[in-house]
Design a protein around this motif. Structure first.
Motif: not given
Length: 199
Positions: A30, A32-35, A38, A41-42, A46, A61
């Motif tokens: 990926a 981006s981590p957004e890809d 879930r 990502r959780s 931050r 990633h």
């Protein structure tokens, strides 16, 4: 297993013969981590200076903050670092802080590591934000051996968070992470853990 750490540990229930030594990630790396899924990502904090994420046996990633990169910090997969930064990897990988001669599990780890992470911090550099290294186990019946090699020059500072998680930890799965650190003062230390999941 004669070394003190394992002398009184019963490993007879460890199902090594039933575990596969490699499992591909179910998706392409990926950008981006957004890809990423879930549930992965959780687990990411931050505020971080960089991320390496391994899904089963493959890194999916890698990213490093601009400030750290400008200071010469390297944070990438160990497989990639072995090719692109062999001068920093070869002298230390499985040679000083963690050697196969230390014990059977270290030898197994040395033979089967995959994916994994590499960190290099130049002399005097203080990496302001923590780096995150996550190994996610999703495939039941796999043994994963993530290896985080950290090479720090004299006077450098770093915080790194190593984590292992995933749904496969409730099934027959084994994780044998290792994080040896080589410092500029010519000292070496390592952090080794074993996580085994079984229904």
């Amino acid at each position: 297993l004669q070394d003190e750490s394992w002398r009184r540990t019963d490993i007879s229930a460890l199902p090594l013969a039933e575990l596969a030594p490699f499992a591909e990630a179910p998706y392409a790396p990926a950008a981006s981590p957004e890809d990423l899924p879930r549930e992965i990502r959780s687990l990411l904090g931050r505020a971080h200076g960089g991320i390496v994420i391994q899904h089963d046996s493959q890194v999916v990633h890698t990213s490093l903050g601009e400030d750290a990169a400008k200071q010469g910090v390297i944070f990438t997969s160990l497989e990639r670092a072995a090719v692109e930064h062999s001068d920093l990897v070869e002298p230390y990988l499985m040679t000083r802080a963690l050697t196969p001669q230390y014990g059977k599990f270290q030898a197994l780890h040395g033979a089967l590591w995959s994916g994994s992470a590499f960190v290099y911090v130049p002399q005097g550099v203080d990496v302001a934000l923590p780096l995150q290294n996550l190994s996610w186990l999703a495939s039941p019946g796999v043994a994963v051996f993530p290896h985080t090699l950290i090479v720090m020059e004299a006077g450098s500072k770093l915080r790194i968070l190593n984590a292992t998680g995933g749904g496969a930890l409730t099934a027959r799965t084994a994780a044998r992470p290792a994080a040896p650190r080589i410092s500029g003062s010519n000292t070496a230390s390592n952090r080794v853990g074993t996580a085994v999941g079984k229904r």
